[in-house]
Design a protein around this motif. Structure first.
Motif, PDB file in Angstrom:
ATOM      1  N   THR A 163      45.610  34.370  34.261  1.00  0.00           N
ATOM      2  CA  THR A 163      45.330  32.975  34.582  1.00  0.00           C
ATOM      3  C   THR A 163      46.516  32.066  34.275  1.00  0.00           C
ATOM      4  N   ASN A 164      46.571  30.972  35.049  1.00  0.00           N
ATOM      5  CA  ASN A 164      47.577  29.910  34.843  1.00  0.00           C
ATOM      6  C   ASN A 164      49.009  30.430  34.915  1.00  0.00           C
ATOM      7  N   ALA A 165      49.244  31.394  35.777  1.00  0.00           N
ATOM      8  CA  ALA A 165      50.557  32.035  35.861  1.00  0.00           C
ATOM      9  C   ALA A 165      51.456  31.336  36.874  1.00  0.00           C
ATOM     10  N   GLY A 216      61.539  32.074  46.938  1.00  0.00           N
ATOM     11  CA  GLY A 216      62.160  31.616  45.708  1.00  0.00           C
ATOM     12  C   GLY A 216      61.361  30.549  45.000  1.00  0.00           C
ATOM     13  N   LYS A 217      60.153  30.271  45.483  1.00  0.00           N
ATOM     14  CA  LYS A 217      59.314  29.252  44.868  1.00  0.00           C
ATOM     15  C   LYS A 217      58.290  29.907  43.935  1.00  0.00           C
ATOM     16  N   SER A 218      57.841  29.126  42.951  1.00  0.00           N
ATOM     17  CA  SER A 218      56.763  29.601  42.091  1.00  0.00           C
ATOM     18  C   SER A 218      55.594  28.634  42.182  1.00  0.00           C
ATOM     19  N   THR A 223      49.749  31.015  30.667  1.00  0.00           N
ATOM     20  CA  THR A 223      50.225  29.631  30.662  1.00  0.00           C
ATOM     21  C   THR A 223      51.683  29.568  30.203  1.00  0.00           C
ATOM     22  N   GLY A 224      52.514  28.926  31.006  1.00  0.00           N
ATOM     23  CA  GLY A 224      53.928  28.794  30.665  1.00  0.00           C
ATOM     24  C   GLY A 224      54.743  30.048  30.921  1.00  0.00           C
ATOM     25  N   LYS A 225      54.128  31.037  31.539  1.00  0.00           N
ATOM     26  CA  LYS A 225      54.822  32.307  31.771  1.00  0.00           C
ATOM     27  C   LYS A 225      54.992  32.546  33.271  1.00  0.00           C
ATOM     28  N   TYR A 226      55.820  33.543  33.596  1.00  0.00           N
ATOM     29  CA  TYR A 226      56.209  33.805  34.982  1.00  0.00           C
ATOM     30  C   TYR A 226      55.870  35.240  35.359  1.00  0.00           C
ATOM     31  N   VAL A 227      55.272  35.384  36.534  1.00  0.00           N
ATOM     32  CA  VAL A 227      54.832  36.702  36.988  1.00  0.00           C
ATOM     33  C   VAL A 227      55.583  37.078  38.263  1.00  0.00           C
ATOM     34  N   LYS A 255      47.891  44.559  47.441  1.00  0.00           N
ATOM     35  CA  LYS A 255      49.017  45.369  46.978  1.00  0.00           C
ATOM     36  C   LYS A 255      48.752  45.934  45.582  1.00  0.00           C
ATOM     37  N   VAL A 256      49.530  46.951  45.233  1.00  0.00           N
ATOM     38  CA  VAL A 256      49.397  47.604  43.940  1.00  0.00           C
ATOM     39  C   VAL A 256      49.681  46.594  42.826  1.00  0.00           C
ATOM     40  N   SER A 257      48.873  46.636  41.784  1.00  0.00           N
ATOM     41  CA  SER A 257      49.017  45.666  40.693  1.00  0.00           C
ATOM     42  C   SER A 257      50.023  46.142  39.658  1.00  0.00           C
ATOM     43  N   ASP A 258      51.257  46.340  40.100  1.00  0.00           N
ATOM     44  CA  ASP A 258      52.393  46.606  39.210  1.00  0.00           C
ATOM     45  C   ASP A 258      53.115  45.275  39.019  1.00  0.00           C
ATOM     46  N   LEU A 259      52.963  44.700  37.827  1.00  0.00           N
ATOM     47  CA  LEU A 259      53.450  43.351  37.588  1.00  0.00           C
ATOM     48  C   LEU A 259      54.152  43.256  36.240  1.00  0.00           C
ATOM     49  N   VAL A 260      55.038  42.291  36.131  1.00  0.00           N
ATOM     50  CA  VAL A 260      55.654  41.993  34.845  1.00  0.00           C
ATOM     51  C   VAL A 260      55.479  40.501  34.578  1.00  0.00           C
ATOM     52  N   ILE A 261      55.092  40.180  33.347  1.00  0.00           N
ATOM     53  CA  ILE A 261      54.907  38.785  32.932  1.00  0.00           C
ATOM     54  C   ILE A 261      56.040  38.437  31.971  1.00  0.00           C
TER      55      ILE A 261
END
Length: 474
Positions: free
Chosen positions: A34-36, A44-46, A79-83, A428-434
């Motif tokens: 949440t809140n990512a 290039g946008k978040s 919150t405050g993090k980037y995925v 898509k496959v849920s391979d993610l880095v936070i």
């Protein structure tokens, strides 16, 4: 008649109840993030989003805080993090013979600990083990990245690397590709230590006929145009791109064919005749033929300065084990025993390659981030070296966004895996880095990892640190 009305009313009530229950029932998600700040590597946008993951896939992406009907097992407050998509290291090696199987298996933890959820194994001699690990990782019985592997490389007789498939005739090429098909490799890797120019081009052509993606080095006895025309999909390292950008490429090629010049002897001749007009034509050819290039800048820098940099206190040495460290000795001896002129030339070449990578990117050639980590590649450590590659790209003028694209985004495109990987989108496959910092502002934030999601597995920062502790080798 009254009995029929009662039955009808009873059925209507049941249908109405069922309908109400359906409307009030919640969707199920294994994980919600949440809140990512979700980074779109294409634009290039978040944007602030809530992600819902189920059974190893991204089930839904909603605006952060939007009403939803999900029942969630685990929630990660970002919150405050980037995925962004889990990182891909598009050039590693799992190799070194049976005595180093345990060391190579240990590398798998290092990749995950560094947010790398997928690797492209560019040829080795541990194919049986790698195939086993690949399946165990897919079944989530082993912690490690998804592995796309070339299996053994194709090369000529008396090849440099153990386990290579040596080809000298047309029949050899057929047998080599038959064996790779039987192994069910994910792509074909061709090496240049002993293969003839003719068999090199034939190997590419025959592999493409069978539907393989092909990457490799390039014998200097052929031109870059010939390689591209044969169907090459990916060029590993920049030596071969430099050759295709030199105004004297044809002349140098003939000297190599006649034995008048060797590989390293050709370097100064090619570097000194780099032509911008020739380069732009070459870049256009690469773009038009959808050829990817793997610069491997970090290892180039590391090896170029082996004579100056003391690696004895490197943190990652403790994860390598004595067996891997012993394989480093050959390159170290070569660097220390080289003449002053050779050392100077190697450093100049390293600087030149940084500029060349920037020029390729500016022209629109698709790059792949690859560390070339593994046995024999001195002090180029699995996991952490991918971050070094991204940083070296940025140091040479490539934007953080473009550098990030060279990992998962371009990696998935190169291997034809965009249906499941490469971006954050539903299905898509849920391979993610936070990440705890924005890598678009500072590429070093790729190492500032808060959590890694690999399919249905979630690794907190504490668990990632535990993986590193477990990876210490005796």
């Amino acid at each position: 008649m009254k009995e029929n009305i009662k039955i009808w009313l009873s059925c209507s009530v049941l249908i109405l109840l069922a309908s109400c229950q359906t409307k009030s029932a919640k969707h199920h998600a294994d994980i919600a993030i949440t809140n990512a700040n979700v980074i779109d590597l294409e634009t290039g946008k978040s944007s602030l989003r809530d992600l819902f993951l189920s059974e190893g896939k991204i089930q839904a992406i909603l605006e952060a805080g939007a009403k939803n009907d999900f029942a969630v097992d685990t929630t990660i407050d970002a919150t405050g993090k980037y995925v962004l998509p889990g990182f891909w290291d598009n050039h590693i090696h799992l190799r070194g013979g049976d005595s180093l199987i345990a060391n190579n298996k240990n590398f798998l933890k290092l990749f995950i600990a560094n947010g790398i959820t997928t690797v492209r194994d560019a040829g080795g001699d541990l194919t049986h083990s790698v195939m086993g690990w690949k399946q165990q990782i897919a079944d989530e019985k082993l912690v490690g990245p998804t592995i796309f592997t070339a299996g053994p490389k194709i090369d000529g007789p008396n090849s440099t690397w153990a386990g290579s498939l040596e080809v000298e005739t047309d029949e050899d090429i057929v047998h080599a590709l038959d064996s790779l098909e039987k192994l069910k490799v994910d792509f074909v890797k061709i090496y240049d230590s002993r293969i003839s120019g003719e068999n090199y081009l034939k190997s590419i052509e025959e592999a493409k006929k069978r539907g393989f993606t092909v990457s490799g080095h390039m014998p200097f006895t052929v031109t870059l145009d010939e390689t591209v025309s044969a169907g090459m999909d990916g060029i590993e390292h920049l030596y071969y791109i430099m050759k295709g950008c030199a105004s004297n490429e044809v002349e140098v090629t003939e000297k190599l064919k006649n034995g008048e010049m060797g590989f390293w002897g050709a370097m100064p001749a090619l570097m000194s005749t780099y032509s911008d007009s020739t380069a732009q034509t070459t870049f256009k050819t690469l773009i038009e033929n959808d050829v990817f290039v793997v610069p491997t800048l970090h290892i180039g820098k590391t090896l170029s300065y082996l004579d100056e940099v003391d690696h004895s206190n490197d943190l990652y040495l403790k994860y390598m084990g004595k067996g891997i460290i012993k394989t480093y000795e050959g390159r170290i001896r070569g660097a220390l025993n080289a003449s002053e002129e050779a050392r100077k030339s190697r450093k100049e070449l390293d600087t030149f390659f940084g500029h060349l990578a920037k020029s390729l990117n500016t022209a629109g050639v698709q790059l792949l981030a690859g560390s070339d980590s593994g046995a024999f590649n001195s002090y180029t450590y699995p996991g952490i070296s991918l971050h070094g590659e991204l940083q070296t790209m940025v140091e040479n003028g490539i934007s953080p966004l473009d550098a990030l694209r060279t990992s998962a985004y371009n990696g998935a495109k190169f291997l034809g895996q965009t249906d499941g990987y490469g971006s954050i989108s539903e299905g898509k496959v849920s391979d993610l880095v936070i990440l705890e910092g924005n890598p678009l502002d500072n590429i070093e934030n790729t190492q500032n990892i808060y959590s890694v999601i690999k399919g249905t597995q979630v690794f907190s920062k504490e668990q990632l640190n535990n993986l590193l502790d477990e990876a210490v080798m005796p």
